[in-house]
Design an enzyme around this catalytic site. Structure first.
Site, PDB file in Angstrom:
ATOM      1  N   ASP A 122      -2.928   7.618   3.831  1.00  0.00           N
ATOM      2  CA  ASP A 122      -3.865   6.598   3.758  1.00  0.00           C
ATOM      3  C   ASP A 122      -4.155   5.935   4.942  1.00  0.00           C
ATOM      4  O   ASP A 122      -3.046   5.419   5.700  1.00  0.00           O
ATOM      5  CB  ASP A 122      -3.171   5.697   2.715  1.00  0.00           C
ATOM      6  CG  ASP A 122      -4.229   4.644   2.423  1.00  0.00           C
ATOM      7  OD1 ASP A 122      -5.218   4.051   3.233  1.00  0.00           O
ATOM      8  OD2 ASP A 122      -3.744   3.559   1.760  1.00  0.00           O
ATOM      9  N   LYS A 135     -12.577  -1.273   6.737  1.00  0.00           N
ATOM     10  CA  LYS A 135     -11.938  -1.933   7.744  1.00  0.00           C
ATOM     11  C   LYS A 135     -12.412  -1.404   9.203  1.00  0.00           C
ATOM     12  O   LYS A 135     -13.016  -2.117   9.869  1.00  0.00           O
ATOM     13  CB  LYS A 135     -10.340  -1.649   7.827  1.00  0.00           C
ATOM     14  CG  LYS A 135      -9.731  -2.851   6.784  1.00  0.00           C
ATOM     15  CD  LYS A 135      -9.034  -1.844   5.507  1.00  0.00           C
ATOM     16  CE  LYS A 135      -8.561  -2.935   4.709  1.00  0.00           C
ATOM     17  NZ  LYS A 135      -7.899  -2.193   3.558  1.00  0.00           N
ATOM     18  N   TRP A 165       0.852  -1.355  -0.011  1.00  0.00           N
ATOM     19  CA  TRP A 165      -0.049  -0.035  -0.064  1.00  0.00           C
ATOM     20  C   TRP A 165       0.836   1.373   0.064  1.00  0.00           C
ATOM     21  O   TRP A 165       0.318   2.324   0.085  1.00  0.00           O
ATOM     22  CB  TRP A 165      -1.040   0.132   1.206  1.00  0.00           C
ATOM     23  CG  TRP A 165      -1.978  -1.023   1.297  1.00  0.00           C
ATOM     24  CD1 TRP A 165      -2.259  -1.944   2.116  1.00  0.00           C
ATOM     25  CD2 TRP A 165      -3.012  -1.596   0.080  1.00  0.00           C
ATOM     26  NE1 TRP A 165      -3.247  -3.139   1.601  1.00  0.00           N
ATOM     27  CE2 TRP A 165      -3.541  -2.520   0.320  1.00  0.00           C
ATOM     28  CE3 TRP A 165      -3.161  -0.735  -1.213  1.00  0.00           C
ATOM     29  CZ2 TRP A 165      -4.541  -3.261  -0.522  1.00  0.00           C
ATOM     30  CZ3 TRP A 165      -3.944  -1.480  -2.394  1.00  0.00           C
ATOM     31  CH2 TRP A 165      -4.761  -2.636  -1.858  1.00  0.00           C
TER      32      TRP A 165
HETATM   33  C1  LIG Z   1      -7.326  -2.186   2.340  1.00  0.00           C
HETATM   34  C2  LIG Z   1      -6.668  -1.061   2.099  1.00  0.00           C
HETATM   35  C3  LIG Z   1      -6.370  -0.255   0.631  1.00  0.00           C
HETATM   36  C4  LIG Z   1      -7.701  -0.702  -0.437  1.00  0.00           C
HETATM   37  O1  LIG Z   1      -8.810  -0.273  -0.459  1.00  0.00           O
HETATM   38  P1  LIG Z   1      -9.611  -0.348  -1.797  1.00  0.00           P
HETATM   39  O2  LIG Z   1     -10.903   0.404  -0.842  1.00  0.00           O
HETATM   40  O3  LIG Z   1      -9.943  -1.768  -1.722  1.00  0.00           O
HETATM   41  O4  LIG Z   1      -9.226   0.322  -2.783  1.00  0.00           O
HETATM   42  C5  LIG Z   1      -5.636   0.700   0.461  1.00  0.00           C
HETATM   43  N1  LIG Z   1      -4.543   1.077   1.288  1.00  0.00           N
HETATM   44  C6  LIG Z   1      -4.648   0.387   2.695  1.00  0.00           C
HETATM   45  C7  LIG Z   1      -3.698   1.029   3.755  1.00  0.00           C
HETATM   46  C8  LIG Z   1      -5.642  -0.830   2.853  1.00  0.00           C
HETATM   47  O5  LIG Z   1      -5.638  -1.292   3.881  1.00  0.00           O
END
Ligand SMILES: *Cc1c(COP(=O)(O)O)cnc(C)c1O
Length: 355
Positions: A167, A191, A100
């Site tokens: 993020d 999450k 990520w």
């Molecule tokens: C799960 C996750 C993503 C991906 O998210 P999507 O909604 O599937 O695009 C991006 N960054 C992190 C840190 C994640 O845990």
């Protein structure tokens, strides 16, 4: 009883599932399903307003912060961020701490220059680089607060004058931090916030409108702000599930209360792993994630046995990400301490029988 350690989409509070189920057949005693009401009705507008207010309250956001609920998941933000913030001739700084970390770097390169200030690739992304500096001329500095796949977490906010972009998909609302330090925060909801299909965005209006690029309306943060997350039909049901989860978080005492339980869960699991030679957590101690605990079994021959035992005991989602292998237990806000107690009891018994 199933113990759900999925990494995302993942466990939400049981009462959220029950309330969401009721809203599908009869939303707020209207005789209508949440799935069949117009998004511009008072019914849904009040959902959006309450969810926005709860985000501001729980995260203790200062008045100038804008809160948006957008489509496309966190992955859309990988390109929407540079599209809105990075001029073609300008440079943005990024930290590379795993899957990520790499993906947003790749997307940002489509829009301008990228400088990777540090990477933990040299040791398989098992730690967080500490002694890096962010160039003062960077348009912004982007990092991932919690590396969901590798199981590392930033336990500090980097010291820099350039706008911070993060993020926070896998650890938002799990720990009290100063969210106002960030110029832009994004997080996929699936999450800690709610259901998949919506993305929470917190942004400072001040940093917008500074690129000379033409931006399609659906990609332009300013247009979304002007339209209050209602530029087109928003993901109505996903936003409603966010509202229910936010209400639950407030009811249990907010982020601080969730953090207390999160600390207990992580301490119990890591202490157990550290005490049993059969298992080994893969991440540097000071960088261990409280949300995603990644570990291996020293003897690969025992891996199948442990997975079978987990399955037999109704443990779900323990297998590690396909890119990393081993195991991963995700301990998001909604996961009860009891689930970790049951898991660690199984680990102790497994270690005793195989030690
Ligand atoms: C799960 C996750 C993503 C991906 O998210 P999507 O909604 O599937 O695009 C991006 N960054 C992190 C840190 C994640 O845990």
């Amino acid at each position: 009883m199933v113990y759900n350690f999925n990494s995302g989409p993942s466990i939400l509070p049981k009462e959220v599932f029950e309330q969401a189920a009721t809203a599908i057949t009869d939303f707020n005693n209207t005789g209508l399903s949440i799935l069949e009401i117009g998004h511009r009705t008072d019914l849904f507008m009040s959902v959006l307003e309450e969810a926005t207010a709860l985000v501001k309250e729980l995260m203790q956001l200062s008045a100038e912060k804008e809160v948006l609920f957008l489509h496309g998941g966190a992955s859309t933000q990988f390109f929407q961020v540079p599209m809105n913030l990075l001029n073609e001739q300008a440079m943005a700084a990024y930290l590379d701490c795993g899957v990520w970390g790499i993906k947003p770097i790749k997307e940002a390169r489509l829009f301008g220059k990228v400088e990777v200030v540090a990477s933990s690739k040299d040791r398989n992304y098992t730690y967080i680089p500490k002694n890096f500096s962010v160039p003062a001329d960077a348009a912004y500095f982007h990092y991932t607060t919690n590396n969901t796949i590798e199981g590392t977490q930033m336990h500090f906010i980097p010291d820099t004058q350039v706008p911070l972009v993060a993020d926070m998909s896998s650890d938002i609302l799990s720990t009290v931090i100063d969210f106002n330090r960030f110029s832009l925060i994004y997080a996929g909801a699936q999450k800690n916030i709610g259901a998949a299909g919506v993305n929470l965005l917190v942004v400072d209006k001040d940093i917008l409108g500074k690129t000379n690029r033409k931006i399609p309306s659906m990609m332009d943060y300013r247009v979304h702000i002007e339209n209050g997350s209602m530029l087109n039909t928003p993901p109505v049901f996903a936003i409603y599930v966010c509202l229910l989860t936010l209400r639950w978080l407030k009811k249990i005492g907010g982020i601080a209360a969730a953090e207390k339980v999160n600390n207990e869960k992580a301490a119990l699991l890591y202490d157990t792993l550290d005490s049993l030679p059969v298992f080994r957590p893969t991440v540097a101690k000071e960088d261990r994630s409280k949300m995603n605990v990644v570990f291996i079994i020293e003897d690969p021959a025992l891996e199948k046995d442990f997975l079978a035992r987990c399955k037999q005991e109704q443990m779900v989602g323990i297998k590690g990400h396909r890119s990393v292998g081993g195991f991963r237990a995700s301990l998001y806000n909604a996961l009860p301490l009891k689930s970790v107690q049951v898991l660690t009891d199984i680990m102790k018994d497994f270690a005793f029988k195989n030690g």
